[in-house]
Design an enzyme around this catalytic site. Structure first.
Site, PDB file in Angstrom:
ATOM      1  N   ASN A 163       0.841  -1.195   0.000  1.00 18.15           N
ATOM      2  CA  ASN A 163       0.000   0.000   0.000  1.00 18.15           C
ATOM      3  C   ASN A 163       0.875   1.244   0.000  1.00 18.15           C
ATOM      4  O   ASN A 163       2.105   1.148   0.000  1.00 18.15           O
ATOM      5  CB  ASN A 163      -0.967  -0.024   1.195  1.00 18.15           C
ATOM      6  CG  ASN A 163      -0.207  -0.073   2.514  1.00 18.15           C
ATOM      7  OD1 ASN A 163       0.504   0.861   2.865  1.00 18.15           O
ATOM      8  ND2 ASN A 163      -0.353  -1.170   3.231  1.00 18.15           N
TER       9      ASN A 163
ATOM     10  N   ASP B 225      -4.358  -6.590   5.461  1.00 18.67           N
ATOM     11  CA  ASP B 225      -5.308  -7.430   6.194  1.00 18.67           C
ATOM     12  C   ASP B 225      -5.283  -8.868   5.702  1.00 18.67           C
ATOM     13  O   ASP B 225      -5.678  -9.777   6.425  1.00 18.67           O
ATOM     14  CB  ASP B 225      -6.729  -6.849   6.057  1.00 18.67           C
ATOM     15  CG  ASP B 225      -6.853  -5.525   6.799  1.00 18.67           C
ATOM     16  OD1 ASP B 225      -6.301  -5.426   7.906  1.00 18.67           O
ATOM     17  OD2 ASP B 225      -7.465  -4.570   6.263  1.00 18.67           O
TER      18      ASP B 225
ATOM     19  N   PRO C  88      -2.740 -11.763  10.952  1.00 19.04           N
ATOM     20  CA  PRO C  88      -3.044 -11.464  12.363  1.00 19.04           C
ATOM     21  C   PRO C  88      -3.199  -9.959  12.572  1.00 19.04           C
ATOM     22  O   PRO C  88      -2.552  -9.163  11.884  1.00 19.04           O
ATOM     23  CB  PRO C  88      -1.809 -11.980  13.126  1.00 19.04           C
ATOM     24  CG  PRO C  88      -0.729 -12.135  12.115  1.00 19.04           C
ATOM     25  CD  PRO C  88      -1.391 -12.315  10.772  1.00 19.04           C
ATOM     26  N   ASP C  89      -4.078  -9.576  13.490  1.00 22.32           N
ATOM     27  CA  ASP C  89      -4.221  -8.164  13.854  1.00 22.32           C
ATOM     28  C   ASP C  89      -3.204  -7.890  14.965  1.00 22.32           C
ATOM     29  O   ASP C  89      -3.386  -8.329  16.110  1.00 22.32           O
ATOM     30  CB  ASP C  89      -5.659  -7.882  14.334  1.00 22.32           C
ATOM     31  CG  ASP C  89      -5.886  -6.392  14.538  1.00 22.32           C
ATOM     32  OD1 ASP C  89      -4.974  -5.712  15.075  1.00 22.32           O
ATOM     33  OD2 ASP C  89      -6.962  -5.905  14.159  1.00 22.32           O
TER      34      ASP C  89
HETATM   35  N1  CTP Z   1      -3.324  -2.937  12.660  1.00 23.44           N
HETATM   36  C1  CTP Z   1      -2.518  -3.958  13.079  1.00 23.44           C
HETATM   37  N2  CTP Z   1      -2.560  -5.164  12.447  1.00 23.44           N
HETATM   38  C2  CTP Z   1      -3.389  -5.379  11.415  1.00 23.44           C
HETATM   39  C3  CTP Z   1      -4.241  -4.329  10.958  1.00 23.44           C
HETATM   40  C4  CTP Z   1      -4.177  -3.117  11.618  1.00 23.44           C
HETATM   41  O1  CTP Z   1      -1.729  -3.772  14.025  1.00 23.44           O
HETATM   42  N3  CTP Z   1      -3.417  -6.557  10.809  1.00 23.44           N
HETATM   43  C5  CTP Z   1      -3.289  -1.653  13.384  1.00 23.44           C
HETATM   44  C6  CTP Z   1      -2.781  -0.486  12.568  1.00 23.44           C
HETATM   45  O2  CTP Z   1      -1.372  -0.346  12.707  1.00 23.44           O
HETATM   46  C7  CTP Z   1      -3.539   0.672  13.181  1.00 23.44           C
HETATM   47  C8  CTP Z   1      -4.871   0.064  13.592  1.00 23.44           C
HETATM   48  O3  CTP Z   1      -4.622  -1.323  13.706  1.00 23.44           O
HETATM   49  O4  CTP Z   1      -2.927   1.136  14.360  1.00 23.44           O
HETATM   50  C9  CTP Z   1      -5.994   0.330  12.640  1.00 23.44           C
HETATM   51  O5  CTP Z   1      -5.629  -0.058  11.343  1.00 23.44           O
HETATM   52  P1  CTP Z   1      -6.685   0.023  10.147  1.00 23.44           P
HETATM   53  O6  CTP Z   1      -6.051  -0.507   8.908  1.00 23.44           O
HETATM   54  O7  CTP Z   1      -7.293   1.401  10.137  1.00 23.44           O
HETATM   55  O8  CTP Z   1      -7.794  -0.953  10.708  1.00 23.44           O
HETATM   56  P2  CTP Z   1      -8.235  -2.395  10.333  1.00 23.44           P
HETATM   57  O9  CTP Z   1      -8.263  -3.190  11.587  1.00 23.44           O
HETATM   58  O10 CTP Z   1      -7.412  -2.957   9.228  1.00 23.44           O
HETATM   59  O11 CTP Z   1      -9.737  -2.148   9.885  1.00 23.44           O
HETATM   60  P3  CTP Z   1     -10.327  -1.673   8.464  1.00 23.44           P
HETATM   61  O12 CTP Z   1      -9.201  -1.770   7.463  1.00 23.44           O
HETATM   62  O13 CTP Z   1     -11.428  -2.614   8.222  1.00 23.44           O
HETATM   63  O14 CTP Z   1     -10.800  -0.258   8.671  1.00 23.44           O
END
Ligand code: CTP
Length: 403
Positions: A209, A278, A306-307
């Site tokens: 990205n 993601d 993983p988140d």
């Molecule tokens: N983040 C993370 N790990 C992931 C996705 C996100 O640590 N796999 C963290 C990012 O670094 C940021 C926060 O979560 O601090 C939000 O990231 P964002 O991309 O806005 O959120 P998502 O959880 O991916 O939700 P979406 O894309 O559906 O808005």
């Protein structure tokens, strides 16, 4: 102008590293500082007072007997005006004179007569640095509460390799700049993710990205300048590592997750700035995917990554967790919803979609009691503001220093 209103006395002593002080002076002036140059007799053999006067825009002082100061006391007057006195480069001889409190020229007398802090940037041959006499002098200088910046290790002008070379002008600038920052995170260990991730499809292609890493790197810089021990886990970006920051480079979300989970037990604060992919393909082709003769297109199936932020936040004893959110829709609604979903006390929401790659940013803080907007500003200034906000909220720890 990061150093607007700051006045420095910059003292040069004899050494080939004097050439680096031309660049250091330029960086300080560009940042808004006023710089008064003082040179030892030996320094004038390596770079001329004319050069240093042109760069600093002020007359250069080299002699204790200079009649231009009305009361004829340059050693008193010059230091009383200064916020900090910096000796760069500091030669072996100057360290010896400083350790012994000698006052045999203007610069050494200024050091003893000073009413401001002193920073010393040594530069010398590796044998001269390692010599027990020099090391004794360095220990004395440190015990006197004087901060040494460097030296660096590497190849030297004399052709030898080892400890003793002067830190680069940019690093000296960063250290001087950091000197002026309040140490609101002293003793805190800060873990940060920054940049994009790269999820390979085959050996030459992948999904990534537009995150530039600028915000995460600016936060790492600001945290280090605030006195924290900073561990930065960065996705693929081409940015220089900020001063005093420990950097670990990774490529994929899984690698970033693993690096963070290893480092989390040593962290007091975790700031997740990375734009983490993601999804990743569930099978990475070992060979480059070739076009097929019949024109059919490749298909990929994805699995979730993983988140990282949520994984850290749900640990039994998590560090103080801070998330970032770049939303394209209703920030007010999505920001608070995301903060709760991630289980973090503080989430920083970017206003607008145009933050990726830009040098400025505008954000809103989301936390349980409500929201706080911060003004649009460049990412370096915003990073300092955010570090101040985080320092206010993070529990104070007296954790051991990492380095
Ligand atoms: N983040 C993370 N790990 C992931 C996705 C996100 O640590 N796999 C963290 C990012 O670094 C940021 C926060 O979560 O601090 C939000 O990231 P964002 O991309 O806005 O959120 P998502 O959880 O991916 O939700 P979406 O894309 O559906 O808005």
């Amino acid at each position: 102008m990061e150093l607007a209103g700051k006045h420095l006395v910059l003292g040069l002593t004899g050494g080939i590293a004097c050439y680096k002080i031309a660049e250091l002076t330029r960086l300080l002036i560009k940042a808004g500082a006023t710089v008064q140059i003082v040179m030892t007799e030996a320094a004038t053999q390596f770079i001329t007072p004319v050069t240093m006067q042109a760069l600093s825009g002020r007359p250069v002082y080299t002699s204790q007997w200079d009649a231009r100061i009305p009361n004829n006391m340059p050693h008193i007057d010059l230091s009383r005006e200064a916020d900090v006195l910096v000796i760069a480069p500091a030669s072996t001889d100057f360290l010896a004179r400083l350790a012994h409190g000698r006052c045999d020229d203007l610069l050494s007398t200024l050091c003893i007569a000073r009413g401001c802090p002193l920073l010393v940037v040594p530069a010398m041959n590796r044998q001269m640095w390692q010599n027990p006499a020099t090391q004794r002098n360095v220990a004395t200088i440190r015990a006197d509460g004087i901060e040494l910046l460097g030296p660096d290790s590497g190849s030297q002008v004399c052709g030898e390799v080892g400890d003793g070379r002067m830190i680069e002008p940019e690093a000296a600038f960063e250290a001087i700049y950091a000197f002026f920052q309040p140490k609101i995170l002293r003793g805190q260990r800060v873990l940060i993710t920054a940049g994009p991730t790269f999820e390979p499809l085959d050996p030459v292609r992948g999904i990534t990205n537009l995150s530039s890493g600028k915000m995460g790197f600016a936060l790492a810089r600001a945290a280090a300048q605030a006195g924290a021990d900073v561990h930065l886990v960065a996705g693929p970006v081409s940015l220089p590592t900020p001063w005093r920051v420990y950097r670990e480079d990774v490529q994929t979300a899984q690698q970033m997750h693993d690096a963070i989970m290893r480092a989390t037990p040593d962290a007091d604060i975790f700031i997740a700035v990375a734009a983490v992919a993601d999804w990743r393909v569930d099978h990475v082709n070992q060979h480059k995917i070739k076009k097929t003769g019949d024109g059919s297109m490749p298909t990929f199936s994805f699995v979730g990554n993983p988140d990282i932020l949520a994984s850290v936040a749900e640990l039994p004893n998590p560090p103080f967790c801070v998330g970032f959110a770049a939303e394209s829709g209703d920030l007010d609604l999505n920001g608070e919803e995301k903060r709760k979903r991630k289980g973090v006390p503080l989430l920083i929401g970017n206003i607008g979609q145009l933050t990726f790659g830009r040098d400025d940013n505008e954000v809103v803080l989301f936390e349980a009691p409500g929201t706080t907007p911060l003004p649009r500003t460049d990412k370096q200034a915003l990073a300092r503001l955010l570090i101040a906000e985080i320092a206010k909220r993070a529990p104070k720890t007296g954790g051991p220093l990492l380095s």
